[in-house]
Scaffold this active site. Structure first.
Site, PDB file in Angstrom:
ATOM      1  N   ASN A   1      33.283 -24.439 -28.292  1.00  0.00           N
ATOM      2  CA  ASN A   1      31.983 -23.410 -28.500  1.00  0.00           C
ATOM      3  C   ASN A   1      32.701 -22.274 -29.326  1.00  0.00           C
ATOM      4  O   ASN A   1      33.573 -21.662 -28.996  1.00  0.00           O
ATOM      5  CB  ASN A   1      31.789 -22.564 -27.539  1.00  0.00           C
TER       6      ASN A   1
ATOM      7  N   CYS B   1      29.585 -19.701 -22.815  1.00  0.00           N
ATOM      8  CA  CYS B   1      30.793 -20.523 -22.089  1.00  0.00           C
ATOM      9  C   CYS B   1      31.363 -20.376 -20.491  1.00  0.00           C
ATOM     10  O   CYS B   1      31.651 -21.024 -20.179  1.00  0.00           O
ATOM     11  CB  CYS B   1      31.302 -21.134 -22.856  1.00  0.00           C
TER      12      CYS B   1
ATOM     13  N   GLU C   1      29.048  -9.463 -15.600  1.00  0.00           N
ATOM     14  CA  GLU C   1      28.079  -9.958 -15.639  1.00  0.00           C
ATOM     15  C   GLU C   1      26.981  -9.712 -14.129  1.00  0.00           C
ATOM     16  O   GLU C   1      26.003  -9.772 -13.976  1.00  0.00           O
ATOM     17  CB  GLU C   1      26.983 -11.544 -16.273  1.00  0.00           C
TER      18      GLU C   1
END
Length: 182
Positions: free
Chosen positions: A141, A149, A176
């Site tokens: 990626n 990813c 996150e």
């Protein structure tokens, strides 16, 4: 005898590649993009220091252009500040059609959640037997963070594979989830 004029071949212009860098909790990120004919810029790469398979420095033909990449820098800055959970940027990653399908599927992983490589294969419409190929595509990626990813885990939930390193993956997942001890 008269001859018809020969058609002159004019190659399509090669889009200019521009770059900038930005500081982040992962270190100095290198961003590159391609300029379109309308002057807009589509993001091609976001790489972190020491990232496997990525350029550590701009390619010789790239030219600096912080203004063209300012929207990407602004959105990444907001992400790192906890004020943004998704990205809205024109993208121009280079990869095979298979890799493009896998990278597109990464966009469907919601902020703060994870899934396994097998689940990602399913989301991308691939056979579960393609899990190794899916892992290869995820590892390649070119748009670190933008295409999340880091949200892909091993079958047993382990922190496997991340081109920028497991510590960076751990940091992103903790960021996150709001859990700094992930």
């Amino acid at each position: 005898m008269t001859t018809e004029p020969t058609a002159v071949f004019t190659p399509a212009p090669v889009p200019a590649t521009v770059f900038t860098t930005m500081e982040s909790p992962l270190g100095t990120l290198l961003l590159s993009g391609v300029l379109g004919p309308d002057g807009g810029c589509a993001l091609s790469t976001v790489t972190a220091p020491g990232q496997k398979g990525a350029l550590a420095a701009p390619a010789a033909h790239w030219r600096p252009d912080a203004d063209a990449l300012a929207p990407a820098v602004d959105q990444l800055t907001a992400y790192f500040a906890g004020a943004r959970t998704s990205f809205d940027l024109p993208l121009a990653p280079v990869g095979t059609p298979f890799r493009q399908r896998i990278w597109d599927a990464l966009d469907d992983i919601p902020y703060g959640t994870t899934l396994t490589y097998g689940q990602l294969a399913d989301v991308a419409g691939q056979s579960p037997r393609a899990v190794r190929a899916v892992g290869g595509a995820v590892g390649a990626n070119p748009l670190l963070i933008i295409r999340p990813c880091h949200r892909v885990m091993g079958a047993n939930g382990s922190l496997t594979g991340f081109a920028a390193g497991i510590d960076a993956k751990r940091w992103l997942l903790a960021h996150e989830s709001g859990d700094r001890l992930f």
